[in-house]
Structure formats: structure tokens, C-alpha cells
Design a protein around this motif. Sequence first.
Motif, short mmCIF file in Angstrom:
data_model
loop_
_atom_site.label_atom_id
_atom_site.label_comp_id
_atom_site.label_asym_id
_atom_site.label_seq_id
_atom_site.Cartn_x
_atom_site.Cartn_y
_atom_site.Cartn_z
N VAL A 28 8.32 11.07 -1.18
CA VAL A 28 8.50 10.17 -0.22
C VAL A 28 7.56 9.99 0.91
CG1 VAL A 28 10.94 9.59 -0.66
CG2 VAL A 28 10.34 11.51 1.03
N ALA A 29 7.23 8.99 1.41
CA ALA A 29 6.15 8.75 2.55
C ALA A 29 6.73 9.83 3.72
CB ALA A 29 5.99 7.28 2.71
N ALA A 30 5.80 10.54 4.12
CA ALA A 30 6.27 11.40 5.58
C ALA A 30 5.33 10.63 6.77
CB ALA A 30 5.72 12.65 5.22
N LEU A 37 0.71 -1.03 -0.11
CA LEU A 37 0.00 -0.05 0.09
C LEU A 37 0.80 1.11 0.01
CD1 LEU A 37 -2.64 -1.24 2.24
CD2 LEU A 37 -2.94 -0.74 0.09
N ASP A 38 1.88 1.36 0.64
CA ASP A 38 2.82 2.22 1.05
C ASP A 38 3.36 2.54 -0.59
OD1 ASP A 38 4.88 4.17 1.97
OD2 ASP A 38 6.29 2.77 1.97
N GLU A 39 4.15 1.56 -1.12
CA GLU A 39 4.40 1.91 -2.47
C GLU A 39 3.62 2.49 -3.47
OE1 GLU A 39 7.92 -0.34 -4.06
OE2 GLU A 39 6.61 -0.67 -5.78
N ARG A 69 15.45 21.23 -1.99
CA ARG A 69 15.80 21.08 -0.61
C ARG A 69 16.13 19.46 -0.28
NH1 ARG A 69 10.35 20.87 -0.25
NH2 ARG A 69 9.40 19.97 1.82
N HIS A 70 15.81 18.49 -1.14
CA HIS A 70 16.14 17.21 -0.94
C HIS A 70 17.05 16.87 -1.89
CE1 HIS A 70 11.60 17.57 0.10
NE2 HIS A 70 12.41 17.21 1.32
N ALA A 71 17.72 17.61 -2.67
CA ALA A 71 18.56 17.28 -3.76
C ALA A 71 19.63 16.13 -3.45
CB ALA A 71 19.43 18.61 -4.41
N GLU A 75 2.61 23.02 -2.77
CA GLU A 75 3.87 22.99 -2.96
C GLU A 75 5.09 21.98 -2.56
OE1 GLU A 75 3.42 26.15 -0.74
OE2 GLU A 75 1.61 25.75 -1.92
N ARG A 76 4.23 21.21 -1.48
CA ARG A 76 5.39 20.51 -0.93
C ARG A 76 4.62 19.17 -0.56
NH1 ARG A 76 8.52 23.62 4.00
NH2 ARG A 76 6.60 24.27 5.01
N LYS A 77 3.49 18.86 -0.63
CA LYS A 77 2.86 17.50 -0.36
C LYS A 77 1.63 17.15 -0.97
CE LYS A 77 0.69 19.12 3.78
NZ LYS A 77 0.76 20.50 3.29
N SER A 78 1.50 15.90 -0.78
CA SER A 78 0.12 15.37 -1.29
C SER A 78 -0.58 14.54 -0.40
CB SER A 78 0.24 14.82 -2.78
OG SER A 78 -0.95 14.13 -3.19
C1 3VV Z 1 13.15 11.82 -13.48
C2 3VV Z 1 13.83 11.81 -11.97
C3 3VV Z 1 13.38 10.69 -11.31
C4 3VV Z 1 13.84 10.81 -10.12
C5 3VV Z 1 13.94 9.69 -9.11
C6 3VV Z 1 14.02 9.82 -7.74
C7 3VV Z 1 14.00 8.74 -6.81
C8 3VV Z 1 12.78 8.01 -6.57
C9 3VV Z 1 12.42 8.69 -5.40
C10 3VV Z 1 11.16 8.52 -4.52
C11 3VV Z 1 10.12 7.38 -5.21
C12 3VV Z 1 9.48 6.91 -4.03
C13 3VV Z 1 8.58 5.79 -4.46
C14 3VV Z 1 7.59 5.45 -3.43
C15 3VV Z 1 8.46 4.39 -2.52
C16 3VV Z 1 7.37 4.03 -1.33
C17 3VV Z 1 7.15 5.06 -0.29
C18 3VV Z 1 8.22 5.11 0.90
O1 3VV Z 1 8.24 4.48 1.56
S1 3VV Z 1 9.39 6.49 0.72
C19 3VV Z 1 10.73 5.90 2.21
C20 3VV Z 1 10.10 6.32 3.57
N1 3VV Z 1 10.02 7.68 3.75
C21 3VV Z 1 11.24 8.34 4.03
O2 3VV Z 1 12.40 7.64 4.03
C22 3VV Z 1 10.97 9.77 4.38
C23 3VV Z 1 11.80 10.00 5.51
N2 3VV Z 1 11.66 11.40 6.01
C24 3VV Z 1 12.19 12.65 5.37
O3 3VV Z 1 13.33 12.42 4.57
C25 3VV Z 1 11.78 13.94 5.85
O4 3VV Z 1 10.90 13.90 7.03
C26 3VV Z 1 10.66 14.34 4.71
C27 3VV Z 1 11.28 14.57 3.52
C28 3VV Z 1 9.61 13.38 4.47
C29 3VV Z 1 10.04 15.81 5.05
O5 3VV Z 1 11.01 16.59 5.24
P1 3VV Z 1 11.07 18.07 4.66
O6 3VV Z 1 12.13 18.78 5.67
O7 3VV Z 1 11.48 17.88 3.31
O8 3VV Z 1 9.79 18.65 4.87
P2 3VV Z 1 8.87 19.51 5.89
O9 3VV Z 1 9.25 20.81 5.40
O10 3VV Z 1 9.25 19.17 7.23
O11 3VV Z 1 7.53 19.21 5.68
C30 3VV Z 1 6.83 19.29 4.45
C31 3VV Z 1 5.33 19.42 4.62
O12 3VV Z 1 5.00 17.95 4.86
C32 3VV Z 1 4.58 17.89 6.02
N3 3VV Z 1 4.95 16.77 6.77
C33 3VV Z 1 6.36 16.29 6.99
N4 3VV Z 1 6.33 15.32 7.78
C34 3VV Z 1 5.13 15.13 8.06
C35 3VV Z 1 4.64 13.88 8.80
N5 3VV Z 1 5.20 12.92 9.52
N6 3VV Z 1 3.16 13.93 9.02
C36 3VV Z 1 2.52 14.94 8.44
N7 3VV Z 1 2.73 15.83 7.80
C37 3VV Z 1 4.24 16.01 7.76
C38 3VV Z 1 4.90 19.16 6.98
O13 3VV Z 1 3.95 19.65 7.99
C39 3VV Z 1 4.97 20.14 5.72
O14 3VV Z 1 3.55 20.50 5.43
P3 3VV Z 1 3.27 22.35 5.02
O15 3VV Z 1 4.00 22.44 3.61
O16 3VV Z 1 4.28 23.18 6.23
O17 3VV Z 1 1.83 22.40 4.93
#
Ligand code: 3VV
Length: 182
Positions: free
Chosen positions: A113-115, A97-99, A172-174, A142-145
Motif C-alpha cells: 500500500v502507498a505510504a 499514477l498511484d494505482e 503485521r498487517h494481517a 523487507e518492508r518497502k519499495s
Molecule cells: C494472494 C493474496 C492477495 C492479497 C490481496 C491483498 C489486498 C490488496 C492489497 C493491496 C493492493 C493495493 C493496490 C494498489 C492500490 C493503490 C495504492 C493505494 O492507494 S493504497 C491506499 C492508500 N494507502 C493506505 O491506506 C495506507 C495507510 N497507511 C498505513 O496503513 C500505514 O501507515 C503503512 C502500512 C503504510 C505503514 O505502516 P507500518 O507500521 O506497516 O510500517 P512502518 O513500520 O511504519 O514503516 C515501514 C517502512 O516504510 C517507511 N514509511 C512508512 N510510512 C512512510 C511515509 N509516509 N513516508 C516515507 N516512508 C514511510 C518507514 O520509514 C519504514 O521504513 P524502514 O523499514 O524503517 O526503512
Amino acid sequence: MTLTPPDTPPAPAAVDDGWRPLDAHPVGRTIAAFATRSFVANDPHGDRLRIRYEARAAAVPHATAAQPAELRAEVWFGPKAEGPPGHAHGGSVAAVLDEAMGLAVWLAHRAAVAAHIEVDFRNPVPLGLTGRVETTAGPADERKSSVSARLVGPDGTVYGEATGIFVLLGERHAGRFRGGGA
Ligand SMILES: CCCCCCCC/C=C\CCCCCCCC(=O)SCCNC(=O)CCNC(=O)[C@H](O)C(C)(C)COP(=O)(O)OP(=O)(O)OC[C@H]1O[C@@H](n2cnc3c(N)ncnc32)[C@H](O)[C@@H]1OP(=O)(O)O
């Protein structure tokens, strides 16, 4: 002697509901390439999880509230996904479900990514089940869905439901989630 062929009812016209393999969608191609490496999808012939993603394209590259690109999947829980005897591990259900939620947000908006996720396990998943994962990616700011997903069996049984907040990757995640392995 000629035999009159028996009356055969016409085959039902195939209904094109717009769903295609994920890699038939321009953004989906990138996502499908990612999914060949992922924890959930990296072993399409294995005994744990097999998953096949499909996309229904939006008419525009990015989803709008009116026209989101959608993602769904068919998933099989194999014998090596076991948790409770004869049934799938909750972590495997949560991972699926997460993926799916993450990929749904990526398809509808951009990579994320999942927060935060929440999962409700509604019914035990029997090993060998082939189910459907349905997702609904909400609009993004701008930052989340927000996003939700559920796992449904062929008879309509709902096995799991999830909601999540996915943070859209930006400047910011570069470099943080590019990886490449050890
Ligand atoms: C063509 C190019 C291709 C590129 C390819 C890229 C590579 C592929 C990449 C991705 C594919 C993924 C495919 C899905 C995989 C399955 C999903 C997973 O399992 S993902 C793994 C598990 N997740 C983590 O490892 C995250 C670990 N956590 C973090 O790194 C940070 O905490 C992060 C990035 C999630 C948030 O940090 P901040 O500093 O960027 O964000 P802040 O500014 O604090 O928050 C942004 C907004 O989100 C809310 N938020 C943040 N954390 C929250 C939380 N825990 N609960 C509720 N809201 C939260 C905040 O309140 C804020 O909202 P407001 O904009 O103010 O309205």
C-alpha cells in the motif's frame, strides 16, 4: 486476362516486446482480479476512466534488480473525469499514477500500500486523451519499495510524473487490507 498484383511491400515483422495482458502473468492474474474492484479500474466501459494493464514478465517469480517484472497501462480519461473545464481532474491523474505504482510493486515484489506519494502535474490532460502509464518499481527491502510512474501522451507529451514509497504487506498487517466491502 490476369493482372499482376501491384508490388506490395512486405508487412513489417511484428516486434514481440514481451508485453502481455496483465492476466497472462501468473501474479498478474491475482492483480487483474483485484483491479476489477478498484476505484480506478472498476468501470472498464464507463465515462470516467478506462484502463488496461499489461505486464512484462520477469523470468523468475520475483523481481530482482536485474530482472524486474514490469507493469504499464493504457488509460483513457473520459468526460466524467473532468476537473478544469475540458481537462482531467488532478485527483484522477494522481489516482491512476498511484494505482499503477501500487500494482507495479505488487507485480515486482508483493502486495503493498502507498505510504507516501508525490505527483507532478506537467501538462493539463485533455478529456478524451488515451495515454500510456509507464512504471518503474525499484528494488525492495523487507518492508518497502520505491517506485515511479509517468503518464505520457501519444505524441510523447509527459502529463504527470509520480514517485512513491509503498509498504509491502506482511504479517503485521494481517487482515488490515483484505476488506470485502460494507
Ligand atoms: C494472494 C493474496 C492477495 C492479497 C490481496 C491483498 C489486498 C490488496 C492489497 C493491496 C493492493 C493495493 C493496490 C494498489 C492500490 C493503490 C495504492 C493505494 O492507494 S493504497 C491506499 C492508500 N494507502 C493506505 O491506506 C495506507 C495507510 N497507511 C498505513 O496503513 C500505514 O501507515 C503503512 C502500512 C503504510 C505503514 O505502516 P507500518 O507500521 O506497516 O510500517 P512502518 O513500520 O511504519 O514503516 C515501514 C517502512 O516504510 C517507511 N514509511 C512508512 N510510512 C512512510 C511515509 N509516509 N513516508 C516515507 N516512508 C514511510 C518507514 O520509514 C519504514 O521504513 P524502514 O523499514 O524503517 O526503512
